[in-house]
Each structure stands twice: as structure tokens, then as C-alpha cells.
Design a protein around this motif. Structure first.
Motif, PDB file in Angstrom:
ATOM      1  N   GLY A 102     -30.469  13.542 -12.893  1.00 28.86           N
ATOM      2  CA  GLY A 102     -29.609  14.882 -13.326  1.00 28.86           C
ATOM      3  C   GLY A 102     -28.822  14.991 -14.536  1.00 28.86           C
ATOM      4  N   VAL A 103     -28.310  13.829 -14.768  1.00 26.22           N
ATOM      5  CA  VAL A 103     -27.372  13.602 -16.001  1.00 26.22           C
ATOM      6  C   VAL A 103     -28.470  13.439 -17.289  1.00 26.22           C
ATOM      7  CG1 VAL A 103     -25.870  12.102 -17.057  1.00 26.22           C
ATOM      8  CG2 VAL A 103     -25.629  12.619 -14.700  1.00 26.22           C
ATOM      9  N   ILE A 118     -31.351  14.525 -17.579  1.00 28.96           N
ATOM     10  CA  ILE A 118     -32.027  15.894 -17.887  1.00 28.96           C
ATOM     11  C   ILE A 118     -31.112  16.604 -18.550  1.00 28.96           C
ATOM     12  CG2 ILE A 118     -33.099  17.773 -16.703  1.00 28.96           C
ATOM     13  CD1 ILE A 118     -34.199  16.394 -14.520  1.00 28.96           C
ATOM     14  N   SER A 119     -29.768  16.969 -18.119  1.00 29.02           N
ATOM     15  CA  SER A 119     -28.791  17.675 -18.722  1.00 29.02           C
ATOM     16  C   SER A 119     -28.398  17.020 -20.173  1.00 29.02           C
ATOM     17  CB  SER A 119     -27.682  17.492 -17.798  1.00 29.02           C
ATOM     18  OG  SER A 119     -27.600  18.119 -16.492  1.00 29.02           O
ATOM     19  N   PHE A 120     -28.388  15.738 -20.280  1.00 33.95           N
ATOM     20  CA  PHE A 120     -28.302  15.137 -21.452  1.00 33.95           C
ATOM     21  C   PHE A 120     -29.077  15.551 -22.550  1.00 33.95           C
ATOM     22  CE2 PHE A 120     -28.575  11.408 -24.338  1.00 33.95           C
ATOM     23  CZ  PHE A 120     -27.381  11.542 -25.114  1.00 33.95           C
ATOM     24  N   GLY A 121     -30.293  15.207 -22.178  1.00 34.31           N
ATOM     25  CA  GLY A 121     -31.636  15.396 -22.892  1.00 34.31           C
ATOM     26  C   GLY A 121     -31.711  16.505 -23.315  1.00 34.31           C
ATOM     27  N   ALA A 122     -31.613  17.814 -22.427  1.00 34.83           N
ATOM     28  CA  ALA A 122     -31.680  19.246 -22.859  1.00 34.83           C
ATOM     29  C   ALA A 122     -30.494  19.707 -23.715  1.00 34.83           C
ATOM     30  CB  ALA A 122     -31.458  19.957 -21.513  1.00 34.83           C
ATOM     31  N   ALA A 123     -29.193  18.929 -23.762  1.00 37.81           N
ATOM     32  CA  ALA A 123     -28.265  19.226 -24.591  1.00 37.81           C
ATOM     33  C   ALA A 123     -28.435  18.853 -25.833  1.00 37.81           C
ATOM     34  CB  ALA A 123     -26.927  19.130 -23.842  1.00 37.81           C
ATOM     35  N   LEU A 124     -28.969  17.591 -25.745  1.00 36.40           N
ATOM     36  CA  LEU A 124     -29.335  17.123 -27.212  1.00 36.40           C
ATOM     37  C   LEU A 124     -30.420  17.700 -27.908  1.00 36.40           C
ATOM     38  CD1 LEU A 124     -28.306  14.348 -28.915  1.00 36.40           C
ATOM     39  CD2 LEU A 124     -29.935  13.065 -27.670  1.00 36.40           C
ATOM     40  N   ALA A 125     -31.279  18.125 -27.183  1.00 34.86           N
ATOM     41  CA  ALA A 125     -32.212  19.198 -27.913  1.00 34.86           C
ATOM     42  C   ALA A 125     -31.727  20.246 -28.478  1.00 34.86           C
ATOM     43  CB  ALA A 125     -33.566  19.222 -26.948  1.00 34.86           C
ATOM     44  N   GLY A 126     -31.036  21.062 -27.717  1.00 37.18           N
ATOM     45  CA  GLY A 126     -30.330  22.172 -27.946  1.00 37.18           C
ATOM     46  C   GLY A 126     -29.462  21.931 -29.110  1.00 37.18           C
ATOM     47  N   TRP A 127     -28.907  20.930 -29.391  1.00 40.93           N
ATOM     48  CA  TRP A 127     -27.698  20.615 -30.168  1.00 40.93           C
ATOM     49  C   TRP A 127     -28.587  20.499 -31.398  1.00 40.93           C
ATOM     50  CZ3 TRP A 127     -24.330  15.763 -30.714  1.00 40.93           C
ATOM     51  CH2 TRP A 127     -23.618  15.802 -31.683  1.00 40.93           C
ATOM     52  N   LEU A 128     -29.418  19.232 -31.499  1.00 45.18           N
ATOM     53  CA  LEU A 128     -30.031  18.934 -32.609  1.00 45.18           C
ATOM     54  C   LEU A 128     -30.902  20.171 -33.384  1.00 45.18           C
ATOM     55  CD1 LEU A 128     -30.796  15.275 -31.682  1.00 45.18           C
ATOM     56  CD2 LEU A 128     -28.945  16.225 -33.480  1.00 45.18           C
ATOM     57  N   GLY A 129     -31.474  21.035 -32.330  1.00 50.04           N
ATOM     58  CA  GLY A 129     -32.381  22.091 -32.652  1.00 50.04           C
ATOM     59  C   GLY A 129     -31.382  23.237 -32.979  1.00 50.04           C
ATOM     60  N   ASN A 130     -30.286  23.364 -33.049  1.00 51.90           N
ATOM     61  CA  ASN A 130     -29.276  24.337 -33.457  1.00 51.90           C
ATOM     62  C   ASN A 130     -29.530  25.661 -32.931  1.00 51.90           C
ATOM     63  OD1 ASN A 130     -27.038  24.936 -35.216  1.00 51.90           O
ATOM     64  ND2 ASN A 130     -28.202  25.601 -36.937  1.00 51.90           N
ATOM     65  N   LYS A 131     -29.833  25.560 -31.432  1.00 49.29           N
ATOM     66  CA  LYS A 131     -29.972  26.673 -30.651  1.00 49.29           C
ATOM     67  C   LYS A 131     -28.673  27.086 -30.130  1.00 49.29           C
ATOM     68  CE  LYS A 131     -34.426  24.843 -28.969  1.00 49.29           C
ATOM     69  NZ  LYS A 131     -34.957  24.462 -27.913  1.00 49.29           N
ATOM     70  N   LYS A 149     -26.553  26.306 -16.670  1.00 48.91           N
ATOM     71  CA  LYS A 149     -26.984  25.952 -15.551  1.00 48.91           C
ATOM     72  C   LYS A 149     -27.828  24.571 -15.598  1.00 48.91           C
ATOM     73  CE  LYS A 149     -27.455  30.738 -13.967  1.00 48.91           C
ATOM     74  NZ  LYS A 149     -28.134  31.807 -13.505  1.00 48.91           N
ATOM     75  N   MET A 150     -28.404  24.504 -16.669  1.00 54.97           N
ATOM     76  CA  MET A 150     -28.991  22.938 -16.918  1.00 54.97           C
ATOM     77  C   MET A 150     -27.956  22.082 -16.848  1.00 54.97           C
ATOM     78  SD  MET A 150     -31.870  21.584 -17.263  1.00 54.97           S
ATOM     79  CE  MET A 150     -33.197  22.741 -18.007  1.00 54.97           C
ATOM     80  N   GLY A 151     -26.641  22.434 -17.204  1.00 56.24           N
ATOM     81  CA  GLY A 151     -25.534  21.343 -17.224  1.00 56.24           C
ATOM     82  C   GLY A 151     -25.233  20.884 -15.805  1.00 56.24           C
ATOM     83  N   LEU A 152     -25.518  21.995 -14.996  1.00 57.38           N
ATOM     84  CA  LEU A 152     -24.966  21.838 -13.713  1.00 57.38           C
ATOM     85  C   LEU A 152     -26.193  20.725 -12.864  1.00 57.38           C
ATOM     86  CD1 LEU A 152     -24.499  25.484 -12.280  1.00 57.38           C
ATOM     87  CD2 LEU A 152     -22.834  23.469 -12.637  1.00 57.38           C
ATOM     88  N   LEU A 153     -27.224  20.420 -13.351  1.00 56.32           N
ATOM     89  CA  LEU A 153     -28.130  19.480 -12.750  1.00 56.32           C
ATOM     90  C   LEU A 153     -27.568  18.074 -12.987  1.00 56.32           C
ATOM     91  CD1 LEU A 153     -31.822  20.448 -14.262  1.00 56.32           C
ATOM     92  CD2 LEU A 153     -30.795  20.612 -11.926  1.00 56.32           C
ATOM     93  N   GLY A 154     -26.679  17.843 -13.887  1.00 61.21           N
ATOM     94  CA  GLY A 154     -25.864  16.419 -14.001  1.00 61.21           C
ATOM     95  C   GLY A 154     -24.600  16.894 -13.320  1.00 61.21           C
ATOM     96  N   ILE A 175     -21.694  19.165 -24.054  1.00 58.85           N
ATOM     97  CA  ILE A 175     -22.520  18.556 -22.848  1.00 58.85           C
ATOM     98  C   ILE A 175     -23.191  17.069 -23.715  1.00 58.85           C
ATOM     99  CG2 ILE A 175     -24.585  18.650 -21.448  1.00 58.85           C
ATOM    100  CD1 ILE A 175     -23.707  21.319 -21.092  1.00 58.85           C
ATOM    101  N   ALA A 176     -23.607  17.181 -24.559  1.00 57.84           N
ATOM    102  CA  ALA A 176     -24.296  16.002 -24.978  1.00 57.84           C
ATOM    103  C   ALA A 176     -23.367  14.675 -25.320  1.00 57.84           C
ATOM    104  CB  ALA A 176     -25.171  16.181 -26.597  1.00 57.84           C
ATOM    105  N   ILE A 177     -22.338  14.950 -25.717  1.00 62.67           N
ATOM    106  CA  ILE A 177     -21.198  14.141 -26.188  1.00 62.67           C
ATOM    107  C   ILE A 177     -20.624  13.424 -24.784  1.00 62.67           C
ATOM    108  CG2 ILE A 177     -18.891  13.395 -27.183  1.00 62.67           C
ATOM    109  CD1 ILE A 177     -19.946  15.197 -29.491  1.00 62.67           C
ATOM    110  N   PHE A 178     -20.062  14.367 -23.912  1.00 65.21           N
ATOM    111  CA  PHE A 178     -19.462  13.860 -22.846  1.00 65.21           C
ATOM    112  C   PHE A 178     -20.436  13.320 -21.961  1.00 65.21           C
ATOM    113  CE2 PHE A 178     -16.255  16.430 -24.887  1.00 65.21           C
ATOM    114  CZ  PHE A 178     -14.950  15.750 -24.473  1.00 65.21           C
ATOM    115  N   TYR A 179     -21.662  14.187 -21.592  1.00 64.10           N
ATOM    116  CA  TYR A 179     -22.364  13.488 -20.494  1.00 64.10           C
ATOM    117  C   TYR A 179     -22.947  12.094 -21.184  1.00 64.10           C
ATOM    118  CZ  TYR A 179     -22.853  17.959 -17.696  1.00 64.10           C
ATOM    119  OH  TYR A 179     -22.805  18.784 -16.798  1.00 64.10           O
TER     120      TYR A 179
END
Length: 145
Positions: A19-20, A22-35, A43-48, A122-126
Motif C-alpha cells: 500500500g505504501v 503504491i501510494s508513494f509511486g503514484a504520488a512521485l509520478a504525479g509530482w514529477l509529472g506536474n499533474k 484516495k490513492m493515498g489511502l492505500l498506504g 505524500i511523496a516526501i512523507f510516505y
């Protein structure tokens, strides 16, 4: 009872790590992708967050009923590295990880629809929480060893 809780706590670790990650990977992709951070991303963060909190509750119960936890606490046990791991290092590090993951999620959920700051939170703290979890898992007691 404590043996069943120990097994549940050990095997639940797989769910926590998945869970962590998946949440970390999705957050990192969103952050680096500037989404833009959306409710779906929250809700993806809730998986972790959810498995980490469930694991923490099981761990607190286990700490007070297991002979490796609070019952083993003594000055003599602090001299033994395995006892010290179960009495102090593992619980304290995991509490810090749970707090960091909770802070990351709480900060992110207030950023819905603004920019990518929710992903960054999410990316930093997770990420730090995941590092701490991996650092203090008692690998010698890992299921299958």
C-alpha cells in the motif's frame, strides 16, 4: 492469543509495504509529472494510510500482550540487541513512520484541485515513512525465515 496476533502482524506487513509503495509511486509520478492533485489521487493515498493504521493498532495490542513487548522491559533487556529491538527501537520507529505518513496524507487532502503540492506531500512523507518501516522491520523474524 499473542501467537495469532504475531502472525497477523507479520503477514500484514506485506499489505502495508504494498500500500505504501503504491501510494508513494503514484504520488512521485504525479509530482514529477506536474499533474494536478485530485480526489482520486487523495484516495490513492489511502492505500498506504489505512493498512499502516491497522498495522499500528495490531502492533500496540501486541506490544502489551506479547512476552517480547512491554512484559520484557528491563534494564537488562536493553543490553540485548534483539530485546531492545522489540521493546524500544521497532515500536518507536514505527510510531514515527505512522505519524509521518498521517501528516503527509493530512497535508495532501487539503491540496485537492490546486496544483501538485498534494503529490509532493505524500511523496516526501510516505517516502520517509517507508524508509523507516524498512529500516526497523525485524527481518530475522520475517515470515519464511
Amino acid at each position: 492469543m499473542d501467537t495469532g496476533l504475531q502472525h497477523l502482524h507479520s503477514y500484514m506487513t506485506y499489505l502495508v509495504l504494498l500500500g505504501v509503495l503504491i501510494s508513494f509511486g503514484a504520488a512521485l509520478a504525479g509530482w514529477l509529472g506536474n499533474k494536478t492533485f485530485t480526489d482520486k489521487d487523495r484516495k490513492m493515498g489511502l492505500l498506504g494510510l489505512i493498512p499502516v493504521h491497522l498495522q499500528w493498532v495490531i502492533g500496540v495490542i501486541l506490544y502489551f500482550v506479547s512476552p517480547l513487548g512491554m512484559k520484557n522491559f528491563s534494564g537488562e533487556a536493553m543490553g540485548d540487541s534483539v530485546s531492545r529491538l522489540y521493546i524500544l527501537e521497532h515500536p518507536l520507529t514505527m510510531i514515527i513512520a505512522v505519524v509521518l505518513i498521517t501528516i503527509g496524507y493530512s497535508r495532501a487532502k487539503r491540496q485537492i484541485g490546486t496544483d501538485n503540492r498534494g503529490f509532493k506531500s505524500i511523496a516526501i512523507f510516505y517516502g520517509i515513512g517507508l524508509f523507516l518501516i524498512l529500516l526497523r522491520i525485524p527481518w530475522n523474524a520475517w515470515p519464511g525465515n
